[in-house]
Design an enzyme around this catalytic site. Structure first.
Site, short mmCIF file in Angstrom:
data_model
loop_
_atom_site.label_atom_id
_atom_site.label_comp_id
_atom_site.label_asym_id
_atom_site.label_seq_id
_atom_site.Cartn_x
_atom_site.Cartn_y
_atom_site.Cartn_z
N SER A 139 48.49 45.03 47.33
CA SER A 139 49.21 45.28 48.83
C SER A 139 50.54 45.91 48.33
O SER A 139 51.06 45.87 47.40
CB SER A 139 49.39 43.90 49.46
OG SER A 139 49.88 44.02 50.54
N TYR A 152 52.82 35.18 50.08
CA TYR A 152 51.79 36.35 50.25
C TYR A 152 52.04 37.45 49.20
O TYR A 152 51.28 37.75 48.11
CB TYR A 152 51.43 36.87 51.30
CG TYR A 152 50.65 38.16 51.80
CD1 TYR A 152 49.26 37.93 51.48
CD2 TYR A 152 51.10 39.43 51.61
CE1 TYR A 152 48.10 38.86 51.21
CE2 TYR A 152 50.15 40.62 51.88
CZ TYR A 152 48.76 40.20 51.55
OH TYR A 152 48.03 41.27 51.79
#
Length: 246
Positions: A139, A152
């Site tokens: 990501s 995350y």
């Protein structure tokens, strides 16, 4: 490229579903893994209606045995594994003071262990074949972090570290196994559905509503990485919506 066997985790929606359908249209054989059996059945039916070839295996990437069963399904059906797409992921953002420990554990289990279990399941076959390709979804959050994204981001930084180490090891082994990291920005998937921090959720949902690109854009990027000649590896690709600032 025709006829590669491609295993996809997190295949029941979003990037996984879009990639499965695109690659099936290109003549590849797809093995879908996810927890939602009804969705997997529907996607297989859609692929077969379009004259593609696909099978599924109900898979929980937090369970080593379950991921091994997914690899076995691929080998039993098609006899090889050419590409393993570690796509399953969760993104329940929250600030640390909320102490959402259960969500932290879930992200570590899915986003990190799921990738490791995928590597463990497919690498022996790829080594034996002297060819293969791991594509791991990280990501933009694996390159920078922000308040509420600490855990995350930590998991997505980990995906990049794991992938780079794997790349170096396979280069030393001369196994012809390629490794690609795909780091998307905002993509219109179910990721935001896992956010329970009510202070963060509205802002993130608004960002995605305004700028998110379709999962088909990521699928096309995955196909681009796969299409590179066998002697060349696209090691890392970042992609964002054009209007996404960070």
């Amino acid at each position: 490229m025709s006829g590669k066997v491609i295993v996809i985790t997190g295949a029941s929606s979003g990037i996984g579903e879009a990639t499965a359908k695109l690659l099936a249209k290109k003549g590849h054989k797809i093995v879908l893994g996810a927890r939602r059996e009804e969705r997997l059945k529907e996607i297989v039916e859609d692929i077969e209606k379009d004259e593609g070839s696909a099978v599924y295996q109900v898979t929980d990437v937090t369970k080593h045995d379950s991921v091994e069963a997914l690899a076995k399904r691929a080998l039993d059906t098609y006899g090889k594994i050419d590409v393993w797409l570690n796509n399953a992921g969760l993104m329940p953002h929250s600030t640390f003071d909320k102490r959402k420990v259960v969500e932290w554990d879930q992200m570590v289990d899915v986003n990190i262990k799921g990738v490791l279990y995928g590597i463990a399941a497919a690498l022996p076959t790829m080594r034996e074949q002297k060819s293969g390709h791991f594509i791991n979804i990280s990501s933009i959050a694996g390159h920078q972090t922000h308040p509420g994204g600490g855990v995350y981001s930590g998991t997505k930084y980990a995906v990049r570290a794991i992938s780079e180490s794997l790349r170096q090891e396979e280069a030393i082994a001369k196994s012809n196994v390629r490794v690609t990291i795909i780091s998307p920005g905002a993509v219109a998937t179910e990721l935001t559905h896992t956010i329970t921090d009510e202070d963060l959720k509205p802002g993130i949902e608004q960002l995605y509503k305004e700028v998110a690109i379709s999962p088909e854009r990521v699928a096309e990027t995955i196909l681009f990485a796969m299409d590179a000649p066998a002697d060349t590896a696209m090691n890392e690709i970042l992609l964002r919506p054009t209007s996404q600032q960070v």
